[in-house]
Scaffold this motif. Structure first.
Motif, PDB file in Angstrom:
ATOM      1  N   THR A  44      29.978  41.341  49.843  1.00  0.00           N
ATOM      2  CA  THR A  44      30.962  40.983  50.850  1.00  0.00           C
ATOM      3  C   THR A  44      32.113  40.189  50.237  1.00  0.00           C
ATOM      4  OG1 THR A  44      29.764  38.939  51.358  1.00  0.00           O
ATOM      5  CG2 THR A  44      29.203  40.897  52.652  1.00  0.00           C
ATOM      6  N   LYS A  45      33.191  40.080  51.008  1.00  0.00           N
ATOM      7  CA  LYS A  45      34.326  39.254  50.626  1.00  0.00           C
ATOM      8  C   LYS A  45      33.879  37.807  50.477  1.00  0.00           C
ATOM      9  CE  LYS A  45      38.963  38.998  50.328  1.00  0.00           C
ATOM     10  NZ  LYS A  45      39.098  37.661  49.733  1.00  0.00           N
ATOM     11  N   SER A  46      34.430  37.112  49.478  1.00  0.00           N
ATOM     12  CA  SER A  46      34.072  35.706  49.298  1.00  0.00           C
ATOM     13  C   SER A  46      34.375  34.929  50.573  1.00  0.00           C
ATOM     14  CB  SER A  46      34.851  35.104  48.129  1.00  0.00           C
ATOM     15  OG  SER A  46      34.404  35.639  46.902  1.00  0.00           O
ATOM     16  N   ALA A  47      33.341  34.324  51.140  1.00  0.00           N
ATOM     17  CA  ALA A  47      33.470  33.662  52.436  1.00  0.00           C
ATOM     18  C   ALA A  47      33.672  32.173  52.279  1.00  0.00           C
ATOM     19  CB  ALA A  47      32.224  33.928  53.273  1.00  0.00           C
ATOM     20  N   THR A  48      34.559  31.632  53.085  1.00  0.00           N
ATOM     21  CA  THR A  48      34.717  30.193  53.234  1.00  0.00           C
ATOM     22  C   THR A  48      34.039  29.765  54.535  1.00  0.00           C
ATOM     23  OG1 THR A  48      36.896  30.642  54.201  1.00  0.00           O
ATOM     24  CG2 THR A  48      36.825  30.017  51.876  1.00  0.00           C
ATOM     25  N   TYR A  49      33.957  28.464  54.752  1.00  0.00           N
ATOM     26  CA  TYR A  49      33.246  27.984  55.946  1.00  0.00           C
ATOM     27  C   TYR A  49      33.946  28.454  57.219  1.00  0.00           C
ATOM     28  CZ  TYR A  49      30.602  24.919  59.011  1.00  0.00           C
ATOM     29  OH  TYR A  49      29.780  24.438  59.996  1.00  0.00           O
ATOM     30  N   GLU A  50      35.254  28.334  57.241  1.00  0.00           N
ATOM     31  CA  GLU A  50      36.043  28.832  58.366  1.00  0.00           C
ATOM     32  C   GLU A  50      36.791  30.097  57.940  1.00  0.00           C
ATOM     33  OE1 GLU A  50      35.905  27.555  61.278  1.00  0.00           O
ATOM     34  OE2 GLU A  50      35.142  25.512  60.970  1.00  0.00           O
ATOM     35  N   SER A  76      47.478  40.234  42.163  1.00  0.00           N
ATOM     36  CA  SER A  76      47.147  39.877  43.539  1.00  0.00           C
ATOM     37  C   SER A  76      47.026  38.374  43.685  1.00  0.00           C
ATOM     38  CB  SER A  76      45.836  40.545  43.979  1.00  0.00           C
ATOM     39  OG  SER A  76      44.750  40.068  43.206  1.00  0.00           O
ATOM     40  N   SER A  77      47.288  37.924  44.905  1.00  0.00           N
ATOM     41  CA  SER A  77      47.100  36.525  45.261  1.00  0.00           C
ATOM     42  C   SER A  77      46.707  36.486  46.727  1.00  0.00           C
ATOM     43  CB  SER A  77      48.391  35.726  45.007  1.00  0.00           C
ATOM     44  OG  SER A  77      48.188  34.353  45.304  1.00  0.00           O
ATOM     45  N   ILE A  78      45.464  36.874  46.986  1.00  0.00           N
ATOM     46  CA  ILE A  78      45.000  37.061  48.358  1.00  0.00           C
ATOM     47  C   ILE A  78      44.764  35.723  49.056  1.00  0.00           C
ATOM     48  CG2 ILE A  78      43.280  38.184  49.812  1.00  0.00           C
ATOM     49  CD1 ILE A  78      45.022  40.093  48.140  1.00  0.00           C
ATOM     50  N   GLY A  79      44.290  34.731  48.303  1.00  0.00           N
ATOM     51  CA  GLY A  79      44.090  33.416  48.891  1.00  0.00           C
ATOM     52  C   GLY A  79      42.848  33.293  49.752  1.00  0.00           C
ATOM     53  N   LEU A  80      41.788  34.004  49.352  1.00  0.00           N
ATOM     54  CA  LEU A  80      40.507  33.936  50.059  1.00  0.00           C
ATOM     55  C   LEU A  80      40.618  34.288  51.534  1.00  0.00           C
ATOM     56  CD1 LEU A  80      38.681  30.808  48.530  1.00  0.00           C
ATOM     57  CD2 LEU A  80      38.006  33.204  48.355  1.00  0.00           C
ATOM     58  N   LEU A 108      30.025  33.686  48.397  1.00  0.00           N
ATOM     59  CA  LEU A 108      30.423  32.461  49.088  1.00  0.00           C
ATOM     60  C   LEU A 108      31.360  31.656  48.206  1.00  0.00           C
ATOM     61  CD1 LEU A 108      26.957  31.321  50.535  1.00  0.00           C
ATOM     62  CD2 LEU A 108      28.749  32.647  51.694  1.00  0.00           C
ATOM     63  N   SER A 109      32.388  31.074  48.816  1.00  0.00           N
ATOM     64  CA  SER A 109      33.367  30.297  48.057  1.00  0.00           C
ATOM     65  C   SER A 109      33.792  29.085  48.875  1.00  0.00           C
ATOM     66  CB  SER A 109      34.585  31.160  47.710  1.00  0.00           C
ATOM     67  OG  SER A 109      35.459  30.482  46.846  1.00  0.00           O
ATOM     68  N   GLY A 110      32.967  28.057  48.857  1.00  0.00           N
ATOM     69  CA  GLY A 110      33.279  26.845  49.608  1.00  0.00           C
ATOM     70  C   GLY A 110      34.498  26.137  49.034  1.00  0.00           C
ATOM     71  N   LEU A 111      35.354  25.652  49.901  1.00  0.00           N
ATOM     72  CA  LEU A 111      36.521  24.896  49.453  1.00  0.00           C
ATOM     73  C   LEU A 111      36.168  23.446  49.160  1.00  0.00           C
ATOM     74  CD1 LEU A 111      39.246  26.333  51.850  1.00  0.00           C
ATOM     75  CD2 LEU A 111      38.712  27.021  49.505  1.00  0.00           C
ATOM     76  N   LYS A 145      43.936  24.306  44.888  1.00  0.00           N
ATOM     77  CA  LYS A 145      42.508  24.315  44.607  1.00  0.00           C
ATOM     78  C   LYS A 145      42.256  24.911  43.222  1.00  0.00           C
ATOM     79  CE  LYS A 145      40.865  22.761  48.561  1.00  0.00           C
ATOM     80  NZ  LYS A 145      40.024  21.545  48.664  1.00  0.00           N
ATOM     81  N   PRO A 146      42.031  24.077  42.198  1.00  0.00           N
ATOM     82  CA  PRO A 146      41.764  24.613  40.860  1.00  0.00           C
ATOM     83  C   PRO A 146      40.412  25.312  40.814  1.00  0.00           C
ATOM     84  CG  PRO A 146      41.396  22.250  40.908  1.00  0.00           C
ATOM     85  CD  PRO A 146      41.998  22.612  42.241  1.00  0.00           C
ATOM     86  N   GLN A 147      40.254  26.185  39.840  1.00  0.00           N
ATOM     87  CA  GLN A 147      39.011  26.930  39.703  1.00  0.00           C
ATOM     88  C   GLN A 147      37.894  26.010  39.222  1.00  0.00           C
ATOM     89  OE1 GLN A 147      39.130  30.963  38.073  1.00  0.00           O
ATOM     90  NE2 GLN A 147      41.299  30.682  37.698  1.00  0.00           N
TER      91      GLN A 147
END
Length: 321
Positions: A44-50, A76-80, A108-111, A145-147
């Motif tokens: 799936t697409k990397s998900a954030t909490y919101e 690309s620069s989709i921005g999650l 999953l990609s929590g901010l 948000k740095p990697q």
């Protein structure tokens, strides 16, 4: 017939191919297309909490024609952009690995660490069968948000918190590294966590700039035109990262290769470098889900000509001078 099957984190895949997180996987209709395709799995697409709308458009652009024949790439620069983790959790709850014949990877990609804790806890408590988590440490396109993957101490701290919560085997998505010392340092962190079963490398090569000759403008809008590079142009960087981690990870840990796969040839090279499975991003965006049947046929043809019956016969066996 040659055998393209593999096993990732103890879960069998009918073949080594699936999509890269971010490509053709944000909504259920896209995920269904992957289920209907020749891919051996899907993520799936990397998900954030919101949920996030992501960066302004245009935020993806192919960089050359004729990608299938071996050239070009993407910026690309989709921005999650994603539907929020609950959307993918609900999808995973309804997912039937037996009926679909494919396992489901969840990215999953929590901010923040707190967001990541809440998300992995929710997935762990759901006790999902045939569902494997991949934590994204490498999104280069969220302003401010740095990697996480470039901060070894922060990565170690995050894993020390998340690995016990996840409990089951899981993986992490890594950015490209360009220094031997960084390969050593990242591998040392990964090897500390027994249930960290695989690394996926590489994410896009961050902060390239593509400019249109005719208009003299950047080709994408976010970040003044800066974005992640993908496709054929990053193949050799991807192969180096795959092989570097294949050589350094503890026995039993695996590498999923992604970057530059436009045909069966690049897939073969990824496996030769040490990849246990292969994700496709840019070429999937350009060609659509039928890409999986094509690259499978091409990889099978290469293996037959070389006399290999399974991917395990040549995985990681690249020769050096």
């Amino acid at each position: 017939m040659v055998d393209l099957s593999t096993v990732i984190a103890g879960v069998p895949l009918s073949n080594v191919f699936f999509n890269a997180a971010g490509a053709w996987c944000q909504r259920e209709d896209e995920l269904q297309a992957l289920l209907d395709s020749g891919a051996g799995s899907l993520i799936t697409k990397s998900a954030t909490y919101e949920a996030r709308e992501g960066n302004p458009t245009p935020r993806y652009a192919p960089l050359a024609d004729g990608v299938i024949s071996g050239g070009g790439g993407s910026i690309s620069s989709i921005g999650l952009a994603n539907e929020g983790y609950k959307y993918y959790l609900n999808y995973a709850r309804q997912f039937d690995v037996t009926r679909h014949g494919k396992p489901l990877f969840i990215s999953l990609s929590g901010l923040s660490l707190a967001d990541s804790v809440k998300m992995v806890t929710a997935f762990a408590q759901a006790e999902l069968s045939g569902c494997i988590l991949e934590i994204n440490f490498s999104c280069p396109n969220v302003p401010g948000k740095p990697q996480l993957g470039y901060d070894m101490n922060a990565m170690d701290t995050t894993l020390a918190t998340l690995a016990p919560l996840i409990e089951k085997p899981f993986g992490i998505k890594l950015p490209p590294y360009f220094d031997m010392a960084h390969f050593d340092q990242v591998a040392a962190v990964v090897n500390k966590y027994d249930n960290l079963a695989f690394v996926t490398c590489i994410n896009s090569v961050g902060n390239g700039l593509a400019i249109d000759l005719d208009t003299e403008r950047a080709m994408i809008k976010p970040k003044n035109g800066f974005g992640g590079l993908g496709g054929r142009m990053i193949l050799n960087t991807a192969l180096a990262n795959v092989n570097a981690f294949y050589r350094r990870l503890a026995p039993g840990k695996q590498v999923i290769g992604v970057g530059g796969v436009v045909s069966g040839k690049e897939a073969f090279l990824h496996i030769l470098a040490g990849a246990s499975a292969i994700q496709i991003g840019t070429q999937l965006m350009e060609e659509g889900p039928p890409v999986f049947d094509r690259v499978k046929r091409e990889l099978e043809s290469i293996m037959e000509k070389k006399g290999y019956n399974s991917v395990e016969e040549f995985r990681g066996k690249v020769k050096t001078l």
